[in-house]
Design a protein around this motif. Structure first.
Motif, PDB file in Angstrom:
ATOM      1  N   ALA A 323      19.128 -16.415 -49.906  1.00  0.00           N
ATOM      2  CA  ALA A 323      19.495 -15.001 -50.068  1.00  0.00           C
ATOM      3  C   ALA A 323      20.990 -14.796 -49.839  1.00  0.00           C
ATOM      4  O   ALA A 323      21.661 -14.083 -50.595  1.00  0.00           O
ATOM      5  CB  ALA A 323      18.677 -14.141 -49.093  1.00  0.00           C
ATOM      6  N   ASP A 324      21.523 -15.433 -48.803  1.00  0.00           N
ATOM      7  CA  ASP A 324      22.928 -15.261 -48.447  1.00  0.00           C
ATOM      8  C   ASP A 324      23.849 -15.884 -49.493  1.00  0.00           C
ATOM      9  O   ASP A 324      24.829 -15.271 -49.931  1.00  0.00           O
ATOM     10  CB  ASP A 324      23.183 -15.882 -47.074  1.00  0.00           C
ATOM     11  N   VAL A 325      23.548 -17.112 -49.908  1.00  0.00           N
ATOM     12  CA  VAL A 325      24.402 -17.794 -50.882  1.00  0.00           C
ATOM     13  C   VAL A 325      24.370 -17.071 -52.224  1.00  0.00           C
ATOM     14  O   VAL A 325      25.406 -16.876 -52.859  1.00  0.00           O
ATOM     15  CB  VAL A 325      23.984 -19.271 -51.040  1.00  0.00           C
ATOM     16  N   PHE A 326      23.182 -16.666 -52.667  1.00  0.00           N
ATOM     17  CA  PHE A 326      23.081 -15.950 -53.939  1.00  0.00           C
ATOM     18  C   PHE A 326      23.961 -14.707 -53.927  1.00  0.00           C
ATOM     19  O   PHE A 326      24.702 -14.430 -54.880  1.00  0.00           O
ATOM     20  CB  PHE A 326      21.629 -15.566 -54.224  1.00  0.00           C
ATOM     21  N   ASP A 327      23.900 -13.942 -52.826  1.00  0.00           N
ATOM     22  CA  ASP A 327      24.697 -12.718 -52.788  1.00  0.00           C
ATOM     23  C   ASP A 327      26.176 -13.006 -52.582  1.00  0.00           C
ATOM     24  O   ASP A 327      27.022 -12.341 -53.181  1.00  0.00           O
ATOM     25  CB  ASP A 327      24.200 -11.794 -51.677  1.00  0.00           C
ATOM     26  N   LEU A 341      26.500 -14.396 -63.151  1.00  0.00           N
ATOM     27  CA  LEU A 341      25.112 -14.694 -62.792  1.00  0.00           C
ATOM     28  C   LEU A 341      24.680 -16.070 -63.289  1.00  0.00           C
ATOM     29  O   LEU A 341      24.055 -16.835 -62.542  1.00  0.00           O
ATOM     30  CB  LEU A 341      24.175 -13.612 -63.349  1.00  0.00           C
ATOM     31  N   ASP A 342      24.992 -16.407 -64.532  1.00  0.00           N
ATOM     32  CA  ASP A 342      24.561 -17.698 -65.084  1.00  0.00           C
ATOM     33  C   ASP A 342      25.100 -18.864 -64.267  1.00  0.00           C
ATOM     34  O   ASP A 342      24.400 -19.862 -64.050  1.00  0.00           O
ATOM     35  CB  ASP A 342      25.011 -17.839 -66.540  1.00  0.00           C
ATOM     36  N   ARG A 343      26.346 -18.736 -63.820  1.00  0.00           N
ATOM     37  CA  ARG A 343      26.943 -19.792 -63.014  1.00  0.00           C
ATOM     38  C   ARG A 343      26.240 -19.924 -61.657  1.00  0.00           C
ATOM     39  O   ARG A 343      26.010 -21.044 -61.169  1.00  0.00           O
ATOM     40  CB  ARG A 343      28.429 -19.501 -62.804  1.00  0.00           C
ATOM     41  N   ILE A 344      25.868 -18.795 -61.069  1.00  0.00           N
ATOM     42  CA  ILE A 344      25.151 -18.820 -59.794  1.00  0.00           C
ATOM     43  C   ILE A 344      23.786 -19.490 -59.964  1.00  0.00           C
ATOM     44  O   ILE A 344      23.387 -20.351 -59.167  1.00  0.00           O
ATOM     45  CB  ILE A 344      24.956 -17.390 -59.250  1.00  0.00           C
ATOM     46  N   GLN A 367      10.664 -14.921 -58.727  1.00  0.00           N
ATOM     47  CA  GLN A 367      10.906 -13.551 -58.258  1.00  0.00           C
ATOM     48  C   GLN A 367      12.234 -12.977 -58.755  1.00  0.00           C
ATOM     49  O   GLN A 367      12.643 -11.902 -58.313  1.00  0.00           O
ATOM     50  CB  GLN A 367      10.891 -13.531 -56.717  1.00  0.00           C
ATOM     51  N   LEU A 368      12.889 -13.693 -59.669  1.00  0.00           N
ATOM     52  CA  LEU A 368      14.229 -13.288 -60.105  1.00  0.00           C
ATOM     53  C   LEU A 368      14.301 -11.848 -60.632  1.00  0.00           C
ATOM     54  O   LEU A 368      15.253 -11.123 -60.308  1.00  0.00           O
ATOM     55  CB  LEU A 368      14.766 -14.265 -61.153  1.00  0.00           C
ATOM     56  N   PRO A 369      13.333 -11.377 -61.425  1.00  0.00           N
ATOM     57  CA  PRO A 369      13.421  -9.974 -61.885  1.00  0.00           C
ATOM     58  C   PRO A 369      13.489  -8.986 -60.723  1.00  0.00           C
ATOM     59  O   PRO A 369      14.292  -8.041 -60.754  1.00  0.00           O
ATOM     60  CB  PRO A 369      12.144  -9.800 -62.715  1.00  0.00           C
ATOM     61  N   ALA A 370      12.665  -9.193 -59.693  1.00  0.00           N
ATOM     62  CA  ALA A 370      12.674  -8.296 -58.530  1.00  0.00           C
ATOM     63  C   ALA A 370      13.978  -8.423 -57.757  1.00  0.00           C
ATOM     64  O   ALA A 370      14.527  -7.423 -57.256  1.00  0.00           O
ATOM     65  CB  ALA A 370      11.490  -8.598 -57.619  1.00  0.00           C
ATOM     66  N   ILE A 371      14.492  -9.635 -57.662  1.00  0.00           N
ATOM     67  CA  ILE A 371      15.752  -9.872 -56.953  1.00  0.00           C
ATOM     68  C   ILE A 371      16.908  -9.185 -57.669  1.00  0.00           C
ATOM     69  O   ILE A 371      17.755  -8.531 -57.049  1.00  0.00           O
ATOM     70  CB  ILE A 371      16.001 -11.385 -56.800  1.00  0.00           C
ATOM     71  N   LEU A 372      16.943  -9.299 -58.984  1.00  0.00           N
ATOM     72  CA  LEU A 372      18.013  -8.657 -59.755  1.00  0.00           C
ATOM     73  C   LEU A 372      17.912  -7.134 -59.684  1.00  0.00           C
ATOM     74  O   LEU A 372      18.928  -6.432 -59.678  1.00  0.00           O
ATOM     75  CB  LEU A 372      17.969  -9.127 -61.211  1.00  0.00           C
ATOM     76  N   GLN A 373      16.693  -6.635 -59.617  1.00  0.00           N
ATOM     77  CA  GLN A 373      16.508  -5.188 -59.485  1.00  0.00           C
ATOM     78  C   GLN A 373      17.059  -4.709 -58.138  1.00  0.00           C
ATOM     79  O   GLN A 373      17.731  -3.670 -58.066  1.00  0.00           O
ATOM     80  CB  GLN A 373      15.024  -4.844 -59.606  1.00  0.00           C
ATOM     81  N   ALA A 374      16.775  -5.475 -57.079  1.00  0.00           N
ATOM     82  CA  ALA A 374      17.307  -5.127 -55.761  1.00  0.00           C
ATOM     83  C   ALA A 374      18.826  -5.238 -55.746  1.00  0.00           C
ATOM     84  O   ALA A 374      19.524  -4.410 -55.147  1.00  0.00           O
ATOM     85  CB  ALA A 374      16.697  -6.050 -54.698  1.00  0.00           C
ATOM     86  N   HIS A 377      20.166  -2.187 -57.387  1.00  0.00           N
ATOM     87  CA  HIS A 377      19.927  -0.984 -56.582  1.00  0.00           C
ATOM     88  C   HIS A 377      20.937  -0.863 -55.444  1.00  0.00           C
ATOM     89  O   HIS A 377      21.388   0.238 -55.106  1.00  0.00           O
ATOM     90  CB  HIS A 377      18.504  -1.012 -56.021  1.00  0.00           C
ATOM     91  N   TYR A 378      21.294  -2.001 -54.845  1.00  0.00           N
ATOM     92  CA  TYR A 378      22.218  -2.003 -53.707  1.00  0.00           C
ATOM     93  C   TYR A 378      23.602  -2.526 -54.090  1.00  0.00           C
ATOM     94  O   TYR A 378      24.319  -3.074 -53.254  1.00  0.00           O
ATOM     95  CB  TYR A 378      21.645  -2.833 -52.554  1.00  0.00           C
ATOM     96  N   ALA A 379      23.974  -2.339 -55.339  1.00  0.00           N
ATOM     97  CA  ALA A 379      25.295  -2.791 -55.793  1.00  0.00           C
ATOM     98  C   ALA A 379      26.390  -2.054 -55.043  1.00  0.00           C
ATOM     99  O   ALA A 379      26.239  -0.889 -54.664  1.00  0.00           O
ATOM    100  CB  ALA A 379      25.437  -2.554 -57.296  1.00  0.00           C
ATOM    101  N   ASP A 380      27.506  -2.762 -54.806  1.00  0.00           N
ATOM    102  CA  ASP A 380      28.649  -2.139 -54.145  1.00  0.00           C
ATOM    103  C   ASP A 380      29.254  -1.079 -55.047  1.00  0.00           C
ATOM    104  O   ASP A 380      29.410  -1.297 -56.256  1.00  0.00           O
ATOM    105  CB  ASP A 380      29.708  -3.185 -53.803  1.00  0.00           C
TER     106      ASP A 380
END
Length: 390
Positions: A323-327, A341-344, A367-374, A377-380
């Motif tokens: 979770a931390d590295v992805f973000d 995103l593709d590089r990540i 779970q990628l669709p749910a992760i991308l939705q979150a 939703h919480y974008a800076d």
């Protein structure tokens, strides 16, 4: 009303069994919404009604709210709406044999039960509503029972007595649950704010800890963890970098590559965070201590601070690591631009079985669709991003 199988009133032995069974369940339940459901189920069984709802008064919004079924959102109505609103605002128990012929409460019925019947096709007949109080004697909600399932189809004085007993118990139990809920909400808020403090020292936005929390929850649920344990990790994961509070600014916010000595100082934030949290007796903080200590460990044993590997790394640490590295990779920091995103996703694939638990990486992509939705939703916000750059 769609008639269910005709039932009989409970005998004294059956009544005691219901009360004792539910009292034990309610005493062991910590989630307020579940307490409401158990209370409603207890009342329904005690008086043999078709439906029973426990309503709570929200004085801050002048509304009554409740849960009608597990897994569904709460329902809210104005404080004065319907028969429940009447009972609460007038501090009066209401007893009706037939909602369709009753004249005394006709307007309240048209605004409540009968209006609902028109929408659902249900037939409301007998009704009881009983307000209940907290320990200070203040009305805090009401029991509402609909339709007696015995042959007579009408509630009796004895039913009123039993539901009044349940209401008295509900007031005290729900007051305790509300207090517990408030304490836990305060703990969560403090933990989240502490996590934000750790991130703000490295010029991260508060949304970073929100996203890591959401990703951690999604991964935990995708892995098959219970909702309770997933919620626990969600609450604790914002503390993963709390140890950064003790890292010098010259290291924490250095725009270029760290020297070996500086990197060792940076690595120490995991140990500092662990030592800050490890002695707490609170389950949430003990979980946060694990996350702080192990979220930089790697599946192949080349992480820090201890260099443990594989399943020796706690599952909380393995989840938070992804979770931390992805973000972090998708966020702009003082030493790098945000990755595409593709590089990540390519890096996560390459590090499957190296940096990250391979099974968890599989769960991540499921779970990628749910992760991308979150993430969206919480974008800076632009304002936050500008502040970070400054």
């Amino acid at each position: 009303m769609i008639r269910s199988q005709i039932k009989k009133d409970l005998d004294p032995q059956e009544m005691l069994r219901v009360i004792f069974d539910y009292a034990a369940k309610i005493a062991n339940e910590r989630v307020l919404e579940n307490v409401l459901m158990l209370m409603a189920d207890m009342g329904r069984e005690m008086i043999v009604s078709d439906r029973c709802t426990v309503w709570l008064l929200d004085t801050s919004k002048n509304e009554l709210w409740s849960k009608v079924a597990h897994g569904l959102d709460e329902i809210r109505i104005p404080k004065s709406a319907g028969l429940v609103g009447y009972a609460v605002t007038h501090d009066k128990a209401v007893f009706i044999d037939d909602a369709y012929t009753n004249e005394e409460y006709k307007n309240y019925l048209l605004n409540g039960a009968l209006h609902t019947d028109q929408q659902t096709g249900y037939r409301t007949k007998a009704l009881m509503v009983i307000p209940f109080r907290n320990s200070q004697g203040e009305i805090m909600g009401a029991y509402q029972a609909i339709n007696k399932l015995t042959e007579c189809q009408q509630f009796s004085d004895k039913d009123m007595e039993y539901l009044t007993l349940a209401s008295s118990y509900a007031g005290k139990s729900l007051e305790s649950a509300l207090l517990t809920n408030e304490i836990e909400a305060t703990q969560k808020e403090i933990i989240f704010r502490m996590g934000e403090i750790g991130e703000s020292r490295s010029k991260e936005t508060g949304n970073h800890v929100k996203r890591v929390a959401e990703y951690s929850y999604i991964l935990a649920r995708g892995l098959g963890m219970s909702k309770e344990e997933s919620d626990l990790l969600k609450i604790a994961s914002p503390m993963h970098d709390i140890g950064k509070v003790a890292i010098p600014d010259s290291v924490l916010n250095k725009p270029g590559k760290l020297t070996d000595e500086e990197f060792k100082i940076m690595q120490n934030h995991t140990v500092i965070g662990y030592n800050l949290l490890k002695n707490s007796n609170r389950h949430i903080l003990k979980t946060a201590a694990i996350v702080a200590y192990e979220h930089h460990e790697k599946w192949n044993g080349r992480g820090y601070p201890r260099g443990i590997k594989g399943e020796d790394i706690h599952i909380y640490g393995r989840i938070t690591a992804i979770a931390d590295v992805f973000d972090a990779l998708g966020s702009e920091r003082v030493y790098k631009k945000a990755w595409e995103l593709d590089r990540i996703l390519q890096l996560l694939t390459e590090e499957r079985g190296e940096h990250f638990d391979p099974h968890l990486i599989d769960v991540f992509f499921e779970q990628l669709p749910a992760i991308l939705q979150a993430r969206e939703h919480y974008a800076d916000s632009t304002l936050e991003d500008s502040a970070d750059v400054q």
